[in-house]
Write a protein that holds these residues in place. Structure first.
Motif, PDB file in Angstrom:
ATOM      1  N   GLU A 150      -8.157  -6.188   2.021  1.00 26.17           N
ATOM      2  CA  GLU A 150      -7.949  -4.742   2.323  1.00 26.17           C
ATOM      3  C   GLU A 150      -8.992  -3.950   1.272  1.00 26.17           C
ATOM      4  O   GLU A 150      -8.785  -4.102   0.125  1.00 26.17           O
ATOM      5  CB  GLU A 150      -6.657  -4.117   2.448  1.00 26.17           C
ATOM      6  CG  GLU A 150      -5.788  -4.903   3.613  1.00 26.17           C
ATOM      7  CD  GLU A 150      -4.423  -4.280   3.454  1.00 26.17           C
ATOM      8  OE1 GLU A 150      -4.398  -3.315   3.176  1.00 26.17           O
ATOM      9  OE2 GLU A 150      -3.331  -5.176   3.792  1.00 26.17           O
ATOM     10  N   ASP A 229     -11.267   1.225   6.624  1.00 26.60           N
ATOM     11  CA  ASP A 229     -11.092   2.125   7.686  1.00 26.60           C
ATOM     12  C   ASP A 229     -12.377   2.344   8.119  1.00 26.60           C
ATOM     13  O   ASP A 229     -13.544   1.537   8.225  1.00 26.60           O
ATOM     14  CB  ASP A 229     -10.668   3.417   6.981  1.00 26.60           C
ATOM     15  CG  ASP A 229     -11.654   3.931   5.696  1.00 26.60           C
ATOM     16  OD1 ASP A 229     -12.858   3.450   5.777  1.00 26.60           O
ATOM     17  OD2 ASP A 229     -11.166   4.871   5.102  1.00 26.60           O
ATOM     18  N   ILE A 249     -10.504  -0.112  11.089  1.00 27.71           N
ATOM     19  CA  ILE A 249      -9.482   0.709  11.812  1.00 27.71           C
ATOM     20  C   ILE A 249      -9.462   2.158  11.687  1.00 27.71           C
ATOM     21  O   ILE A 249     -10.236   2.502  10.593  1.00 27.71           O
ATOM     22  CB  ILE A 249      -7.985  -0.032  11.393  1.00 27.71           C
ATOM     23  CG1 ILE A 249      -8.017   0.428   9.874  1.00 27.71           C
ATOM     24  CG2 ILE A 249      -7.700  -1.469  11.466  1.00 27.71           C
ATOM     25  CD1 ILE A 249      -6.288   0.132   9.332  1.00 27.71           C
ATOM     26  N   SER A 251      -7.833   5.002  10.256  1.00 26.54           N
ATOM     27  CA  SER A 251      -6.676   5.096   9.384  1.00 26.54           C
ATOM     28  C   SER A 251      -5.808   6.462   9.909  1.00 26.54           C
ATOM     29  O   SER A 251      -4.475   6.305   9.699  1.00 26.54           O
ATOM     30  CB  SER A 251      -7.082   5.451   7.848  1.00 26.54           C
ATOM     31  OG  SER A 251      -7.969   6.609   7.935  1.00 26.54           O
ATOM     32  N   ASN A 254      -3.881   5.012  12.751  1.00 23.44           N
ATOM     33  CA  ASN A 254      -3.112   3.962  12.188  1.00 23.44           C
ATOM     34  C   ASN A 254      -1.660   4.695  11.728  1.00 23.44           C
ATOM     35  O   ASN A 254      -0.799   3.814  11.365  1.00 23.44           O
ATOM     36  CB  ASN A 254      -3.456   3.116  11.116  1.00 23.44           C
ATOM     37  CG  ASN A 254      -2.984   2.015  11.003  1.00 23.44           C
ATOM     38  OD1 ASN A 254      -2.516   2.016   9.782  1.00 23.44           O
ATOM     39  ND2 ASN A 254      -2.703   1.100  11.755  1.00 23.44           N
ATOM     40  N   ARG A 255      -1.860   5.798  11.163  1.00 18.71           N
ATOM     41  CA  ARG A 255      -0.602   6.384  10.663  1.00 18.71           C
ATOM     42  C   ARG A 255       0.678   6.666  11.776  1.00 18.71           C
ATOM     43  O   ARG A 255       1.756   6.731  11.406  1.00 18.71           O
ATOM     44  CB  ARG A 255      -0.967   7.666   9.924  1.00 18.71           C
ATOM     45  CG  ARG A 255      -1.820   7.625   8.630  1.00 18.71           C
ATOM     46  CD  ARG A 255      -1.974   8.928   8.035  1.00 18.71           C
ATOM     47  NE  ARG A 255      -3.184   8.778   7.089  1.00 18.71           N
ATOM     48  CZ  ARG A 255      -3.718   9.703   6.423  1.00 18.71           C
ATOM     49  NH1 ARG A 255      -3.514  10.805   6.785  1.00 18.71           N
ATOM     50  NH2 ARG A 255      -4.580   9.379   5.350  1.00 18.71           N
ATOM     51  N   ARG A 258       1.909   2.074  15.668  1.00 21.48           N
ATOM     52  CA  ARG A 258       1.786   0.940  14.940  1.00 21.48           C
ATOM     53  C   ARG A 258       0.838  -0.029  14.627  1.00 21.48           C
ATOM     54  O   ARG A 258       0.111  -0.189  15.660  1.00 21.48           O
ATOM     55  CB  ARG A 258       3.184  -0.005  15.725  1.00 21.48           C
ATOM     56  CG  ARG A 258       3.520  -1.213  15.212  1.00 21.48           C
ATOM     57  CD  ARG A 258       4.747  -2.007  15.719  1.00 21.48           C
ATOM     58  NE  ARG A 258       5.361  -3.107  15.121  1.00 21.48           N
ATOM     59  CZ  ARG A 258       6.377  -3.782  15.885  1.00 21.48           C
ATOM     60  NH1 ARG A 258       6.900  -3.478  16.754  1.00 21.48           N
ATOM     61  NH2 ARG A 258       6.784  -4.635  15.052  1.00 21.48           N
ATOM     62  N   PRO A 259       0.584  -0.589  13.705  1.00 20.38           N
ATOM     63  CA  PRO A 259      -0.599  -1.441  13.393  1.00 20.38           C
ATOM     64  C   PRO A 259      -0.631  -2.935  14.430  1.00 20.38           C
ATOM     65  O   PRO A 259       0.478  -3.307  14.820  1.00 20.38           O
ATOM     66  CB  PRO A 259      -0.193  -1.808  11.800  1.00 20.38           C
ATOM     67  CG  PRO A 259       0.626  -0.945  11.177  1.00 20.38           C
ATOM     68  CD  PRO A 259       1.470  -0.502  12.247  1.00 20.38           C
ATOM     69  N   LYS A 262      -1.958  -8.021  12.099  1.00 21.26           N
ATOM     70  CA  LYS A 262      -2.082  -7.727  10.537  1.00 21.26           C
ATOM     71  C   LYS A 262      -3.101  -6.956  10.126  1.00 21.26           C
ATOM     72  O   LYS A 262      -3.670  -6.995   9.030  1.00 21.26           O
ATOM     73  CB  LYS A 262      -2.047  -9.097  10.018  1.00 21.26           C
ATOM     74  CG  LYS A 262      -0.891 -10.299  10.302  1.00 21.26           C
ATOM     75  CD  LYS A 262      -0.861 -11.331   9.497  1.00 21.26           C
ATOM     76  CE  LYS A 262       0.356 -12.282   9.617  1.00 21.26           C
ATOM     77  NZ  LYS A 262       0.199 -13.599   9.330  1.00 21.26           N
ATOM     78  N   HIS A 264      -4.121  -3.925   9.118  1.00 19.02           N
ATOM     79  CA  HIS A 264      -3.746  -2.478   8.445  1.00 19.02           C
ATOM     80  C   HIS A 264      -4.213  -2.186   7.058  1.00 19.02           C
ATOM     81  O   HIS A 264      -4.924  -3.204   6.390  1.00 19.02           O
ATOM     82  CB  HIS A 264      -2.019  -2.467   8.470  1.00 19.02           C
ATOM     83  CG  HIS A 264      -1.598  -3.333   7.771  1.00 19.02           C
ATOM     84  ND1 HIS A 264      -1.423  -3.455   6.352  1.00 19.02           N
ATOM     85  CD2 HIS A 264      -0.933  -4.653   8.318  1.00 19.02           C
ATOM     86  CE1 HIS A 264      -0.755  -4.530   5.857  1.00 19.02           C
ATOM     87  NE2 HIS A 264      -0.403  -5.217   7.074  1.00 19.02           N
ATOM     88  N   GLN A 266      -2.003  -1.231   4.373  1.00 19.11           N
ATOM     89  CA  GLN A 266      -1.005  -0.627   3.968  1.00 19.11           C
ATOM     90  C   GLN A 266      -0.966  -1.371   2.395  1.00 19.11           C
ATOM     91  O   GLN A 266      -0.379  -0.604   1.359  1.00 19.11           O
ATOM     92  CB  GLN A 266       0.348  -1.185   4.618  1.00 19.11           C
ATOM     93  CG  GLN A 266       0.467  -0.595   5.987  1.00 19.11           C
ATOM     94  CD  GLN A 266       1.742  -0.983   6.967  1.00 19.11           C
ATOM     95  OE1 GLN A 266       2.299  -2.046   6.454  1.00 19.11           O
ATOM     96  NE2 GLN A 266       2.113  -0.501   8.161  1.00 19.11           N
ATOM     97  N   ASN A 269      -3.394   0.777   0.341  1.00 19.08           N
ATOM     98  CA  ASN A 269      -2.858   2.081   0.074  1.00 19.08           C
ATOM     99  C   ASN A 269      -1.820   2.175  -0.968  1.00 19.08           C
ATOM    100  O   ASN A 269      -1.470   3.006  -1.926  1.00 19.08           O
ATOM    101  CB  ASN A 269      -2.461   2.753   1.430  1.00 19.08           C
ATOM    102  CG  ASN A 269      -3.441   3.076   2.195  1.00 19.08           C
ATOM    103  OD1 ASN A 269      -4.521   3.385   1.805  1.00 19.08           O
ATOM    104  ND2 ASN A 269      -3.376   3.118   3.584  1.00 19.08           N
TER     105      ASN A 269
END
Length: 339
Positions: A150, A229, A249, A251, A254-255, A258-259, A262, A264, A266, A269
């Motif tokens: 990520e 992102d 994705i 972002s 995505n908040r 639901r992602p 896998k 995401h 997170q 972050n």
């Protein structure tokens, strides 16, 4: 019987003389029989081939004995003498008896001033020791990461902490750098879900595609799944290496949703928050030293399950010949933000 004579003589000393005597005994023990001596011996035994001369890079060197646990060598080519710890964080350090205690204070997050006060050393000495240690830690960090990675960036206030001459007016107290008029630098963070973190400082508030590509150049393994992102700058990273599998994705979306599986951000972050919390302990870090502190954070992440952190850190300091180079540049004012 001899130790009783020593104890009797010790009792005759004043308080200051006792402290000096204990410090001298501790230094002698540490250099000859303590942890540092053990690590020096281990490094010497595991060394492959002759010690390379740091002056002319020749391997035609000869051992010239051991002094206070440190091997000495001479070079047949340039005829210069050098120690086995040349270039490391412990080169020409006289108070080696305080190094383990200093590393423990670093592990506990003590400031440079507080560490100096606790150990009875000068603030400048504490500063030099810290940055020589931090310059050594980079050698213990992964050069590349892979698997599922990520990647995202966050901003920090540009800091000129400690500098006496500024090209701008000083900021008023209370400015934490979150307002939009503050100068910013970006920290590009790539986190592997398997293991490993890479953080690179970019001297820009908003990174370009070229800067993103340069920050990740030769840092991602072949076939890495790169999750970012929708910022267009990260397209340049994937374009530069066709073997990468780039997944983008939204972002903001995505908040609230639901992602998907896998996919995401997170993990990265969470690393951003942990990095900010780590830096907050030092009441602000000068931007030119920021890469060193990020190396420290990444090293602690790597060693978080290691019960012998101090021994591992000390071994890194003894074996990484990068500290003297950094300190020389630091004294010359040539330490710049790396991109």
């Amino acid at each position: 019987m001899n130790h009783q004579i020593v104890l009797l003589a010790f009792e005759q000393l004043s308080g200051d003389e006792k402290r000096l005597a204990l410090s001298a005994i501790e230094a002698s023990w540490e250099s000859r029989s303590g942890l540092m001596a053990e690590l020096n011996k281990s490094l010497s035994e595991n060394r492959v081939g002759n010690m390379v001369c740091p002056h002319c890079k020749s391997d035609k060197t000869i051992r010239r004995g051991v002094t206070k646990g440190i091997e000495k060598f001479s070079c047949n080519k340039c005829n210069k003498y050098f120690q086995s710890n040349y270039g490391t964080a412990l080169y020409r350090i006289r108070r080696t008896d305080k190094w383990q205690a200093y590393l423990k204070l670093m592990e506990q997050g003590y400031s440079i001033k507080r560490s100096a006060k606790e150990l009875g050393i000068a603030i400048q000495t504490s500063f030099d020791w810290r940055h020589k240690v931090l310059a050594s830690l980079e050698s213990a960090l992964p050069k590349k990461i892979g698997g599922t990675v990520e990647c995202d960036d966050f901003q920090l206030k540009e800091s000129f902490k400690g500098q006496r001459k500024l090209d701008r007016k000083p900021h008023k107290r209370g400015n934490d750098g979150r307002n939009h008029t503050s100068e910013k630098v970006s920290v590009v963070t790539a986190v592997s879900r398997d293991s490993g973190i890479i953080q690179v400082v970019v001297a820009a508030k908003k990174i370009s595609g070229e800067e993103a590509q340069k920050s990740m150049e030769n840092r991602l393994e072949t076939g890495t799944i790169l999750i970012t992102d929708e910022a267009s700058s990260y397209n340049a990273v994937a374009k530069a290496d066709p073997t990468l599998v780039h997944k983008r994705i939204n972002s903001k979306k995505n908040r609230t949703e639901r992602p998907i599986g896998k996919i995401h951000l997170q993990t990265v972050n969470n690393q951003h928050k942990q990095t900010r919390d780590f830096l907050d302990r030092f009441n602000g870090v000068a931007t030119k030293y920021l890469p060193n502190y990020l190396n420290w954070f990444a090293y602690l992440q790597l060693q978080k399950d290691n019960r012998e952190k101090i021994q591992t850190m000390l071994k890194t300091c003894l074996s990484a010949a990068t500290a003297l180079i950094f300190l020389t540049k630091l004294l010359a004012g040539d330490v710049l933000i790396r991109t």
